[in-house]
Design a protein around this motif. Structure first.
Motif, PDB file in Angstrom:
ATOM      1  N   TYR A   1      -1.783  17.005  10.383  1.00 32.13           N
ATOM      2  CA  TYR A   1      -2.787  15.976  10.665  1.00 32.13           C
ATOM      3  C   TYR A   1      -3.764  16.472  11.745  1.00 32.13           C
ATOM      4  CZ  TYR A   1      -5.002  11.741  12.401  1.00 32.13           C
ATOM      5  OH  TYR A   1      -5.939  10.814  12.808  1.00 32.13           O
TER       6      TYR A   1
ATOM      7  N   GLN B   1      -4.639   7.440  13.344  1.00 23.97           N
ATOM      8  CA  GLN B   1      -6.008   6.998  13.047  1.00 23.97           C
ATOM      9  C   GLN B   1      -7.001   7.575  14.054  1.00 23.97           C
ATOM     10  OE1 GLN B   1      -6.325   2.668  11.747  1.00 23.97           O
ATOM     11  NE2 GLN B   1      -4.287   2.602  12.665  1.00 23.97           N
TER      12      GLN B   1
ATOM     13  N   SER C   1       1.423  12.474  -1.856  1.00 16.66           N
ATOM     14  CA  SER C   1       0.636  11.240  -1.701  1.00 16.66           C
ATOM     15  C   SER C   1      -0.627  11.491  -0.895  1.00 16.66           C
ATOM     16  CB  SER C   1       1.476  10.150  -1.026  1.00 16.66           C
ATOM     17  OG  SER C   1       2.556   9.765  -1.834  1.00 16.66           O
ATOM     18  N   VAL C   2      -0.483  12.268   0.173  1.00 16.69           N
ATOM     19  CA  VAL C   2      -1.633  12.552   1.037  1.00 16.69           C
ATOM     20  C   VAL C   2      -2.689  13.339   0.278  1.00 16.69           C
ATOM     21  CG1 VAL C   2      -2.359  13.880   3.059  1.00 16.69           C
ATOM     22  CG2 VAL C   2      -0.418  12.320   3.229  1.00 16.69           C
TER      23      VAL C   2
ATOM     24  N   ILE D   1      -4.382  10.282  -1.515  1.00 16.73           N
ATOM     25  CA  ILE D   1      -5.028   9.213  -0.738  1.00 16.73           C
ATOM     26  C   ILE D   1      -5.789   9.729   0.475  1.00 16.73           C
ATOM     27  CG2 ILE D   1      -3.265   7.574  -1.480  1.00 16.73           C
ATOM     28  CD1 ILE D   1      -2.031   7.746   1.298  1.00 16.73           C
TER      29      ILE D   1
ATOM     30  N   ASP E   1      -6.408  10.761   6.164  1.00 20.38           N
ATOM     31  CA  ASP E   1      -6.827   9.678   7.052  1.00 20.38           C
ATOM     32  C   ASP E   1      -6.053   8.379   6.795  1.00 20.38           C
ATOM     33  OD1 ASP E   1      -8.019   9.440   4.555  1.00 20.38           O
ATOM     34  OD2 ASP E   1      -9.791   8.415   5.330  1.00 20.38           O
ATOM     35  N   ARG E   2      -5.235   8.339   5.743  1.00 17.85           N
ATOM     36  CA  ARG E   2      -4.409   7.158   5.483  1.00 17.85           C
ATOM     37  C   ARG E   2      -2.921   7.417   5.727  1.00 17.85           C
ATOM     38  NH1 ARG E   2      -7.128   4.068   0.270  1.00 17.85           N
ATOM     39  NH2 ARG E   2      -9.230   3.886   1.170  1.00 17.85           N
ATOM     40  N   LEU E   3      -2.636   8.488   6.418  1.00 18.83           N
ATOM     41  CA  LEU E   3      -1.250   8.808   6.756  1.00 18.83           C
ATOM     42  C   LEU E   3      -0.613   7.702   7.602  1.00 18.83           C
ATOM     43  CD1 LEU E   3       1.040  10.930   6.598  1.00 18.83           C
ATOM     44  CD2 LEU E   3       0.074  11.982   8.663  1.00 18.83           C
ATOM     45  N   TYR E   4      -1.444   6.987   8.381  1.00 17.04           N
ATOM     46  CA  TYR E   4      -0.913   5.933   9.247  1.00 17.04           C
ATOM     47  C   TYR E   4      -0.239   4.822   8.441  1.00 17.04           C
ATOM     48  CZ  TYR E   4      -4.898   2.882   8.077  1.00 17.04           C
ATOM     49  OH  TYR E   4      -5.804   2.092   7.420  1.00 17.04           O
ATOM     50  N   LEU E   5      -0.695   4.578   7.203  1.00 19.03           N
ATOM     51  CA  LEU E   5      -0.076   3.553   6.369  1.00 19.03           C
ATOM     52  C   LEU E   5       1.336   3.967   5.943  1.00 19.03           C
ATOM     53  CD1 LEU E   5      -3.115   2.621   4.091  1.00 19.03           C
ATOM     54  CD2 LEU E   5      -2.188   1.300   6.013  1.00 19.03           C
TER      55      LEU E   5
END
Length: 382
Positions: free
Chosen positions: A28, A87, A148-149, A152, A155-159
């Motif tokens: 990240y 984020q 998945s990353v 998606i 930047d959506r790793l936080y979900l």
């Protein structure tokens, strides 16, 4: 046995959460434009904070005679800080948030391991039968997160982090607390434990063997990317590593006998050296992924033998603190050295050179472990 089932479920989701932190934090950071040297500084700073935070939370656990309540507190704050961290992109904010993660998240690992060991012991089951579910969680999460990353976006790793974190926290509320000693805590006991020559020699061995391991934790993803690998391949690498742990946790009761711990650490160290030399020699990222199969032999034997040996020499009332001291060395001091030095070597000479240095460090650990093994045999009159 409902207590053991609940603990196994907690291990599954806790180590899934840990995979986001350990496996994908460097990736990240790299995606946010942070250089390998700065990644090393960030992780090294976090490891330094971990040196302070792990004994702090371990002491609280021992004095309050509870592991579960301390886990709930640290895990809750880890969830909050990590949600913000994944984020963020500004370097100054990243330093602050990574520091916060290491203060709260890093101590949850030794606390969880101590909980696993002591609850398993109380219920008459082997530690590995509980910890295996953590390895399965780590493996499955690494694979799911990696691919998945790719779909998606980083930047959506936080979900993903939030999802695993909430499940781990909820399960932590229903697991049993660890049995605690009724003995009165004594600082003199801890001083004698830390001053005992055999303990100091043992912790030096842990440091030597852990430095290359922790360097791999920090830079495996970055190294795979530098060879042209995708985020999905990084997830696959961690999946392969973790799934190999599952197999060895299952076989461990047959391999690890009481009194053979130093011998097994010697074996793990030499296989570490072979593993890192091979990683340095290949240029195909897929081959680096396949080589992570050796993780089961190296980490599982090394870390479990270390815990078992530690528990055989530490006073009963300081077991949680002793577990924390082990974690300070494994995740803290070795992490600082591995991150700072590893980031510098990577930036100066590249990933292959870094893995060559790691292999040499593992050989040094193997030689030192052999000396301790012979010393133990001589002391036992064998």
């Amino acid at each position: 046995m409902m207590a053991i089932q609940a603990l196994r479920a907690y291990n599954f989701f806790y180590f899934s959460l840990l995979s986001v932190f350990i496996s994908f934090l460097p990736v990240y950071l790299s995606s946010q434009g942070v250089t390998p040297a700065d990644i090393g500084m960030l992780v090294g700073l976090g490891s330094f904070i971990g040196i302070l935070s792990q004994p702090f939370w371990g002491m609280i656990s021992d004095r309050r005679k509870t592991i579960k309540k301390v886990l709930l507190f640290t895990l809750g704050f880890s969830l909050l800080v990590g949600f913000i961290l994944f984020q963020s992109s500004e370097l100054g904010m990243l330093f602050l948030l990574v520091g916060g993660m290491y203060f709260f998240m890093l101590p949850t690992d030794p606390l969880t391991e101590s909980l696993n060991y002591r609850v398993a012991e109380q219920h008459g089951v082997h530690f590995g039968s509980v910890r295996t579910f953590g390895a399965i969680g780590y493996a499955s999460a690494s694979l799911v997160i990696g691919f998945s990353v790719d779909q998606i976006g980083m930047d959506r790793l936080y979900l993903v982090y939030a999802g695993y974190g909430v499940l781990a926290f909820l399960l932590c509320t229903v697991i049993p607390d660890a049995p605690v000693s009724g003995k009165r805590l004594s600082l003199d006991d801890l001083r004698r434990f830390l001053a005992y020559p055999a303990t100091l020699r043992f912790f030096l061995l842990i440091l030597l063997a852990a430095i290359p391991h922790r360097t791999n934790d920090s830079f495996l993803g970055v190294y795979v990317q530098s060879l042209g690998g995708t985020t999905g391949m990084i997830g696959l690498a961690w999946f392969v590593a973790a799934i190999s742990e599952v197999a060895f946790f299952a076989w461990l009761p047959r391999l690890l006998r009481s009194g053979s711990e130093i011998k097994m650490i010697t074996l793990a160290s030499v296989i570490y050296a072979v593993r890192f030399f091979l990683c340095a020699a290949v240029s195909d990222p897929l081959l680096v992924v396949i080589l992570q199969l050796m993780q089961g032999v190296t980490f599982v034997i090394f870390y479990t033998a270390s815990i078992q040996h530690l528990y055989s020499i530490i006073p009963e009332e300081w077991k949680a603190t002793g577990q924390t001291v082990l974690a300070v060395i494994f995740f803290g001091i070795s992490g600082i050295i591995g991150s700072f030095a590893g980031g510098w070597v990577f930036e100066q000479w590249g990933g292959a050179a870094l893995y060559q240095v790691m292999a040499v460090c593992s050989l040094v650990a193997c030689l030192y472990s052999t000396l301790l093994w012979r010393k133990e045999k001589k002391a036992a009159g064998i």
